[in-house]
Design an enzyme around this catalytic site. Structure first.
Site, short mmCIF file in Angstrom:
data_model
loop_
_atom_site.label_atom_id
_atom_site.label_comp_id
_atom_site.label_asym_id
_atom_site.label_seq_id
_atom_site.Cartn_x
_atom_site.Cartn_y
_atom_site.Cartn_z
N GLY A 88 1.31 -0.94 0.22
CA GLY A 88 -0.42 0.05 0.26
C GLY A 88 1.08 1.45 -0.21
NE ARG B 81 10.26 1.44 6.03
CZ ARG B 81 9.95 -0.20 5.61
NH1 ARG B 81 11.16 -0.84 4.50
NH2 ARG B 81 9.73 -1.63 6.04
CG HIS C 184 3.67 1.12 -5.12
ND1 HIS C 184 3.93 1.82 -3.99
CD2 HIS C 184 3.93 -0.17 -4.37
CE1 HIS C 184 4.34 1.40 -3.51
NE2 HIS C 184 4.34 -0.21 -3.09
N GLY D 293 9.78 -5.05 -8.61
CA GLY D 293 10.53 -3.47 -8.80
C GLY D 293 11.62 -4.15 -9.04
CE LYS D 294 15.97 -4.98 -14.40
NZ LYS D 294 16.74 -4.12 -15.08
#
Ligand code: PAF
Length: 287
Positions: free
Chosen positions: A42, A198, A48, A158-159
């Site tokens: 989320g 974050r 995303h 994701g990388k």
């Protein structure tokens, strides 16, 4: 943060919000064709969204999950304060053309007595796993559950979480899962900061300092372009850039996450992790 970039659909089919496993199974049994799956915790951002858009453009249906997975957080980490933006997440998924959004709670996903899963220690207790021992056991445990539930043909990761991506690919291969894992490019702000849920923890001065991570990767790139292949020398110049930060690691590995001494173009990943204030940030570059 840059605003989210949507591809608008003239007729957006209604997205199903699914909270229980029974509902997800019922939804899944009605789907035919290719299913793309994007697991998330989320607080969705452009990173995303790029996974979701790749999935919607490549599949007949896209399922997104939003679940802050307790088993991948260590004691004292930010599980209880992890950013939550449920309403915004729902809107983002709706506008992005997601077919079903799975938002289970912990009781739905875990039972009191269940077998656990151990990520291979020599690959999961290094780098991220050294600072967060057991983190990847929890990641693999939940991703295995989610893949078994969503039964996707393709799953998008994701990388940026390079070690997570490697361990998930390894698990899918080891357990003969019928899902193709699709690695997706890192999305950055215009100034180079890699997107992360974050990043909201950073004050404006910390955000400036955080740019040193991507700048250290830029310096590494310049050295490689100039012909340098020795990883010790590349790491030394990165540490120089990162001096003001509390660096946790700078490492250069091959695609199997073994430390290497010489860069091989097309086979190497440069990884960096540093603390900015109290926030741990990671970034990397696939060479
Ligand atoms: O990368 C993440 O957001 C999480 O680790 C994942 C893959 C959704 C599992 O909880």
């Amino acid at each position: 943060m840059r605003s989210l970039k949507f591809i608008f659909y003239s007729k957006v089919p209604k997205m199903k919000i699914v909270k229980t496993i029974d509902e997800l199974k019922a939804y899944r049994s009605e789907c035919s064709g290719s299913i793309g799956f994007v697991p998330t915790m989320g607080a969705l951002h452009n990173g995303h969204l790029s996974l979701i858009q790749k999935s919607t453009s490549e599949n007949d249906h896209t399922i997104v999950s939003v679940f802050v997975n307790p088993t991948q957080f260590l004691e004292g980490e930010d599980f209880h304060t992890y950013p939550k933006r449920t309403e915004a997440d729902i809107k983002i998924c709706e506008f992005a053309g997601v077919s079903a959004l799975f938002m289970p709670n912990s009781e739905e996903m875990y039972s009191m007595c269940e077998p656990s899963l151990c990520a291979p220690s020599h690959k999961a207790y290094i780098l991220e796993g050294l600072a967060r021992p057991g983190h990847f056991d929890g990641v693999l445990r939940v991703v295995l559950k989610l893949l078994n539930l969503a039964q996707p043909t393709h799953a998008y990761f994701g990388k940026k979480d390079a070690q997570q991506l490697y361990l998930i690919q390894n698990m899918v291969k080891t357990f003969f899962l019928n899902t193709q894992i699709i690695p997706c490019e890192i999305v950055r702000e215009d100034d180079g900061l890699a997107l992360s849920s974050r990043n909201v923890y950073l004050s404006s001065s910390e955000r400036q300092e955080a740019l040193l991570l991507s700048q250290s990767l830029k310096v590494a790139t310049q050295k490689i372009i100039a012909g340098q292949r020795d990883t010790l020398s590349i790491k030394a110049s990165m540490y120089e850039v990162l001096k003001p930060l509390h660096v946790e690691y700078v490492e250069i590995v091959n695609r199997d996450f073994d430390t290497i001494s010489t860069i091989e173009i097309g086979q190497s990943i440069i990884l960096v992790c540093a603390k900015v204030g109290t926030t741990r940030l990671i970034d990397n570059l696939w060479i």
